[in-house]
Design a protein around this motif. Structure first.
Motif, PDB file in Angstrom:
ATOM      1  N   LEU A  90     -18.296  85.592 -81.674  1.00 27.38           N
ATOM      2  CA  LEU A  90     -17.641  86.372 -82.457  1.00 27.38           C
ATOM      3  C   LEU A  90     -18.369  86.445 -83.773  1.00 27.38           C
ATOM      4  O   LEU A  90     -18.663  87.603 -84.453  1.00 27.38           O
ATOM      5  N   TYR A 137     -21.309  88.255 -83.046  1.00 29.99           N
ATOM      6  CA  TYR A 137     -21.085  90.060 -83.044  1.00 29.99           C
ATOM      7  C   TYR A 137     -20.687  90.773 -84.356  1.00 29.99           C
ATOM      8  O   TYR A 137     -21.449  91.776 -84.580  1.00 29.99           O
ATOM      9  N   PHE A 138     -20.305  89.866 -85.136  1.00 26.02           N
ATOM     10  CA  PHE A 138     -19.857  90.334 -86.403  1.00 26.02           C
ATOM     11  C   PHE A 138     -21.128  90.363 -87.391  1.00 26.02           C
ATOM     12  O   PHE A 138     -21.465  91.177 -88.248  1.00 26.02           O
ATOM     13  N   TYR A 178     -23.985  91.076 -86.447  1.00 26.23           N
ATOM     14  CA  TYR A 178     -24.640  92.181 -85.570  1.00 26.23           C
ATOM     15  C   TYR A 178     -24.000  93.610 -86.454  1.00 26.23           C
ATOM     16  O   TYR A 178     -24.605  94.536 -86.968  1.00 26.23           O
ATOM     17  N   VAL A 179     -22.505  93.525 -86.456  1.00 32.51           N
ATOM     18  CA  VAL A 179     -21.924  94.667 -86.987  1.00 32.51           C
ATOM     19  C   VAL A 179     -22.189  94.958 -88.330  1.00 32.51           C
ATOM     20  O   VAL A 179     -22.339  95.907 -88.988  1.00 32.51           O
ATOM     21  N   LEU A 180     -22.216  93.643 -89.217  1.00 30.57           N
ATOM     22  CA  LEU A 180     -22.466  93.878 -90.775  1.00 30.57           C
ATOM     23  C   LEU A 180     -23.831  94.653 -91.013  1.00 30.57           C
ATOM     24  O   LEU A 180     -23.973  95.199 -91.956  1.00 30.57           O
ATOM     25  N   ALA A 212     -25.470  96.377 -89.001  1.00 29.28           N
ATOM     26  CA  ALA A 212     -25.557  97.828 -88.584  1.00 29.28           C
ATOM     27  C   ALA A 212     -24.986  98.658 -89.670  1.00 29.28           C
ATOM     28  O   ALA A 212     -25.237  99.867 -89.941  1.00 29.28           O
ATOM     29  N   ASP A 213     -23.620  97.866 -90.171  1.00 27.51           N
ATOM     30  CA  ASP A 213     -23.150  98.686 -91.242  1.00 27.51           C
ATOM     31  C   ASP A 213     -23.528  98.850 -92.733  1.00 27.51           C
ATOM     32  O   ASP A 213     -23.725  99.830 -93.180  1.00 27.51           O
ATOM     33  N   TYR A 214     -24.140  97.655 -92.936  1.00 30.16           N
ATOM     34  CA  TYR A 214     -24.687  97.680 -94.444  1.00 30.16           C
ATOM     35  C   TYR A 214     -26.222  97.435 -94.610  1.00 30.16           C
ATOM     36  O   TYR A 214     -26.624  97.429 -95.636  1.00 30.16           O
ATOM     37  N   GLY A 252     -32.590  97.557 -84.897  1.00 28.97           N
ATOM     38  CA  GLY A 252     -31.425  97.814 -84.396  1.00 28.97           C
ATOM     39  C   GLY A 252     -31.234  98.202 -82.889  1.00 28.97           C
ATOM     40  O   GLY A 252     -30.438  97.339 -82.467  1.00 28.97           O
ATOM     41  N   GLY A 310     -28.974  95.409 -80.554  1.00 27.40           N
ATOM     42  CA  GLY A 310     -27.911  95.991 -79.802  1.00 27.40           C
ATOM     43  C   GLY A 310     -28.168  95.560 -78.359  1.00 27.40           C
ATOM     44  O   GLY A 310     -27.125  94.914 -77.733  1.00 27.40           O
ATOM     45  N   GLN A 314     -27.127  92.040 -77.749  1.00 22.34           N
ATOM     46  CA  GLN A 314     -25.627  91.848 -77.550  1.00 22.34           C
ATOM     47  C   GLN A 314     -25.258  92.012 -76.039  1.00 22.34           C
ATOM     48  O   GLN A 314     -24.655  91.269 -75.584  1.00 22.34           O
ATOM     49  N   TYR A 371     -27.618 106.186 -83.079  1.00 17.68           N
ATOM     50  CA  TYR A 371     -27.219 104.916 -82.949  1.00 17.68           C
ATOM     51  C   TYR A 371     -25.708 104.678 -83.214  1.00 17.68           C
ATOM     52  O   TYR A 371     -25.042 103.464 -82.503  1.00 17.68           O
ATOM     53  N   PHE A 409     -23.755 104.235 -80.262  1.00 18.94           N
ATOM     54  CA  PHE A 409     -24.162 102.756 -79.336  1.00 18.94           C
ATOM     55  C   PHE A 409     -23.348 101.690 -79.817  1.00 18.94           C
ATOM     56  O   PHE A 409     -22.839 101.115 -79.010  1.00 18.94           O
ATOM     57  N   LEU A 410     -22.972 101.862 -81.125  1.00 16.62           N
ATOM     58  CA  LEU A 410     -22.266 100.649 -81.806  1.00 16.62           C
ATOM     59  C   LEU A 410     -20.742 100.684 -81.215  1.00 16.62           C
ATOM     60  O   LEU A 410     -20.314  99.327 -80.798  1.00 16.62           O
ATOM     61  N   ILE A 428     -21.004  98.698 -77.715  1.00 21.84           N
ATOM     62  CA  ILE A 428     -21.332  97.201 -77.821  1.00 21.84           C
ATOM     63  C   ILE A 428     -20.018  96.673 -78.055  1.00 21.84           C
ATOM     64  O   ILE A 428     -19.754  95.667 -77.502  1.00 21.84           O
ATOM     65  N   VAL A 456     -18.458  93.637 -75.639  1.00 18.99           N
ATOM     66  CA  VAL A 456     -18.595  91.951 -76.126  1.00 18.99           C
ATOM     67  C   VAL A 456     -17.035  91.748 -76.034  1.00 18.99           C
ATOM     68  O   VAL A 456     -16.688  90.483 -75.799  1.00 18.99           O
ATOM     69  N   PRO A 499     -28.733 102.772 -87.414  1.00 24.24           N
ATOM     70  CA  PRO A 499     -27.408 102.884 -87.589  1.00 24.24           C
ATOM     71  C   PRO A 499     -27.307 103.895 -88.960  1.00 24.24           C
ATOM     72  O   PRO A 499     -28.082 103.939 -89.715  1.00 24.24           O
ATOM     73  N   ARG A 517     -17.707 102.723 -94.005  1.00 20.61           N
ATOM     74  CA  ARG A 517     -18.355 101.570 -93.736  1.00 20.61           C
ATOM     75  C   ARG A 517     -17.199 100.597 -93.315  1.00 20.61           C
ATOM     76  O   ARG A 517     -17.247  99.901 -92.437  1.00 20.61           O
ATOM     77  N   PHE A 525     -15.493 101.373 -90.350  1.00 18.64           N
ATOM     78  CA  PHE A 525     -16.175 100.862 -88.976  1.00 18.64           C
ATOM     79  C   PHE A 525     -16.075  99.542 -88.522  1.00 18.64           C
ATOM     80  O   PHE A 525     -15.788  98.837 -87.719  1.00 18.64           O
ATOM     81  N   LEU A 526     -15.952  98.699 -89.882  1.00 21.04           N
ATOM     82  CA  LEU A 526     -15.624  97.186 -89.584  1.00 21.04           C
ATOM     83  C   LEU A 526     -14.423  96.930 -88.951  1.00 21.04           C
ATOM     84  O   LEU A 526     -14.053  96.265 -88.239  1.00 21.04           O
TER      85      LEU A 526
END
Lengths: 127, 545
Positions: free
Chosen positions: A46, A49-50, A52-54, A56-58, A74, A78, A81, B93, B96-97, B100, B104, B249, B260, B263-264
């Protein structure tokens, strides 16, 4: 299932004292082995994963850093993962086969031999 | 994820073009072959449907490999096939997110849920949640959240069917689409009514094989056109789109700080919701042992993972070979990326196959949802709550079959009513409700000894209520151009995904309700649940005869 979940009355299930089983060293060892693998692993995947998400997000610029041709960090993270998901899956399966299944089936057989009539489902599978 | 809305708006301009791409008759013929084959399989599978365990859990007779394939069939909906390929083709991208998160999430199921649940339950999620707590309140709450998730998911699938009809069959008028939705709904009712869980599972298996094989062929094809080099493919996609940003992304979710955060919130719901989707949980009861349940998840992870890797190639392939302009101009918009790519590669025949697979997908997913909802109503609400357990399994299955008809008719009506409505948020909502209303109680009751009835009830109703309330107050329902309700604005919550608030809230309520309650639960039942869940005692001999 001796005590069918629909009936609150434990019925024949009462013949087996599960609290006693729960207190045996063998069962405690099984629970410890299970939890000491799945909990840290769940926390790990977890967090990964987060993270990675953060990113990709920021952190778009970081993720856009080229690595090989048009493949950037990126895309690589990905794909990692996917790799880590497949890897954890295989790791868990091998761990469960080696460390969990033998002890679980030994407890199960002992219980079933001690009370054979309790653990045969009266409503479930019989024709 | 299926923008029915935009498809409906573009219809008048696009009718000529629709007929240019592929042949609707061929698409329908191939789908007809699929229906014929699956019907034969369902009829053969249904011959042994006698007991409740046969009807709800396929007599617990499937192997891990079969069930894992069926799980993949259940999980890979039309939204994830057409939607993700399209999202990658257009937004690069960020599409793609999605995939994933969808993959997961299966680790939660593998490590924490699947085996323990297989060992403690019988037919439904409520079996597990009410195992050591007070039957009535917990079972009712669990049945309500199950029905809510199934309803949202069903409505999204049936509404999506309307969009697919215009895209793949060239039927653009409302009446024609309604007829196709009705046909799909009636077929689904037949499958579930006759075949029960066994028939439904075979439909999922056949569909999963077709979908994954189709995606595999297209993936190899696209890669072959680009020298089996991912970098070359990405380069071609950048060249066609003229935008280097599609390989990193931000195109969709990076616009503002609200998107943003949104998405989180979505990522949280995806990763925690999957292992609590009732139609996925119910699949674990179709195998004979916990070990087979584990094998099911392993198979599902490999198949789903491979499929999402294919969608990455297909998405960028569509971006490179077709280009976002042509995709957006086609009927169905974003969702047309995969069908257009199939046509570009293999002409009408490949397009026909892919279209038929897309329909089969809707049919199979809707069937899986319907049997789950019917089992929950008949087993949890009718047999346990209304009749207080004083009903024989035959009577229960009879009620389940009637419920299937009612749910089928409701989903046909919902699908017809939702045409032209923007209901794409419903899939995300289903995941958010599953993650908030179901997952905390599943985890607490499996792993926290002190957890009690009040905690379960607070967590389930709190999670369900907050997720629905936040969606109702969000921009997807009112206050923006793409809202469901136009001309009104009560959107006080800025995000379209409620998970980031509702999931932590439900975990908190589960804890708070537990510590504030003075009643303690029966320690015997807790011990029994723990021993059963880890050893599988009593659960593995269920179908020896």
């Amino acid at each position: 299932m001796g005590s069918h979940p629909v009936e609150p009355d434990p019925g024949p299930g009462a013949a087996v004292d599960f609290t006693e089983v729960q207190q045996t060293e063998q069962f405690k060892e099984l629970r410890k082995r299970h939890r000491s693998f799945v909990f840290p692993m769940a926390v790990f995947f977890l967090l990964w994963y987060f993270a990675y998400v953060l990113l990709a997000d920021y952190a778009h610029d970081f993720m856009a850093t080229p690595v090989l041709g048009n493949i950037n960090i990126g895309i690589l993270l990905g794909l990692l993962q996917f790799v880590s998901t497949f890897g954890i899956t295989m790791w868990y399966v091998s761990y469960a086969n080696r460390r969990l299944d033998p002890i679980a089936s030994s407890i199960r057989h002992e219980l079933e031999e001690a009370a054979p009539d309790v653990f045969i489902d009266p409503a479930g599978g019989k024709k | 994820m299926i923008p029915v809305h935009s498809a409906a708006l573009r219809v008048p301009l696009q009718t000529a073009e629709t007929t240019n791409v592929g042949s609707p008759l061929l698409n329908m013929a191939i789908f007809g072959v699929f229906v014929a084959i699956t019907l034969v399989v369902v009829l053969r599978a249904s011959r042994n449907n006698k007991t409740a365990a046969d009807y709800y859990a396929a007599g617990r007779s499937f192997t891990g490999g079969q069930n894992g394939t069926a799980i993949a069939g259940d999980y890979l909906s039309a939204a994830s096939f057409l939607g993700i390929v399209g999202a990658i083709a257009i937004n690069g991208y960020d599409g793609f997110l999605y995939s994933i998160g969808f993959l997961v999430a299966w680790l939660v199921a593998l490590l924490l849920v699947a085996e323990l649940l297989r060992n403690t339950g019988k037919f439904t999620m409520a079996d597990v949640l009410s195992f050591r707590l007070k039957q009535r309140p917990v079972r009712i709450a669990a049945a309500i959240t199950t029905l809510a998730v199934c309803f949202f998911y069903l409505l999204a699938q049936m509404a999506g069917a309307g969009g697919l009809v215009s895209l793949l069959l060239g039927i653009n008028d409302r009446l024609g689409q309604s007829i196709v939705i009705t046909v799909v709904g009636v077929l689904m009712i037949m499958y579930v009514l006759i075949g029960g869980m066994k028939g439904t599972t075979w439909v999922q298996i056949i569909k999963a094989c077709l979908l994954i094989a189709g995606a595999f062929i297209m993936t190899v094809w696209v890669l072959a056109l680009h020298g089996f080099n991912l970098s070359t493919l990405l380069g071609a996609a950048i060249e066609t789109s003229g935008n280097a940003a599609i390989t990193s992304p931000g195109l969709q979710y990076g616009l503002t700080s609200v998107t943003r955060l949104d998405f989180l919130s979505l990522a949280l719901a995806l990763v925690l919701g999957t292992a609590a989707l009732p139609h996925v949980l119910m699949r674990f009861y179709t195998v004979p042992t916990a070990k087979e349940a584990r094998r099911s998840v392993v198979w599902a992870i490999w198949l789903i993972g491979a499929f999402y890797l294919f969608t990455l190639v297909l998405g960028y392939g569509a971006s490179a070979l077709i280009g976002s302009e042509r995709i957006l101009a086609a009927p169905g918009g974003v969702n047309s990326a995969a069908p257009l790519l199939a046509f570009e590669l293999g002409g009408s025949i490949l397009l026909g196959l892919i279209s038929a697979v897309a329909f089969a997908t809707i049919l199979a997913v809707v069937a899986g949802l319907t049997i789950t909802a019917a089992a929950s109503f008949a087993h949890d609400i009718y047999a346990s709550v209304i009749r207080k357990g004083k009903v024989n399994p035959d009577g229960e299955v009879k009620v389940a079959r009637r419920t299937v008809i009612v749910i089928g008719l409701l989903s046909i009506a919902g699908g017809i009513g939702a045409q032209g409505q923007n209901v794409a948020f419903l899939v995300a909502l289903a995941f958010a409700v599953a993650a908030s209303a179901n997952l905390p109680t599943i985890l607490y009751s499996l792993f926290w000894k002190r957890f009690n009835t009040q905690g379960a009830v607070w967590s389930m109703y709190g999670g369900l209520g907050s997720a629905i309330l936040l969606i109702a107050l969000s921009p997807v329902v009112s206050g923006s151009e793409r809202s469901m309700i136009q001309g009104a604005d009560f959107s006080v919550f800025p995000l379209s995904n409620p998970g980031i608030v509702s999931i932590p809230l439900a975990f908190f309520l589960g804890w708070l309700g537990t510590v504030l309650s003075r009643t303690t639960e029966d320690p015997m039942k807790q011990a029994e649940m723990e021993v059963r869940s880890l050893t599988g005692v009593g659960a593995e001999k269920a179908t020896d005869h």
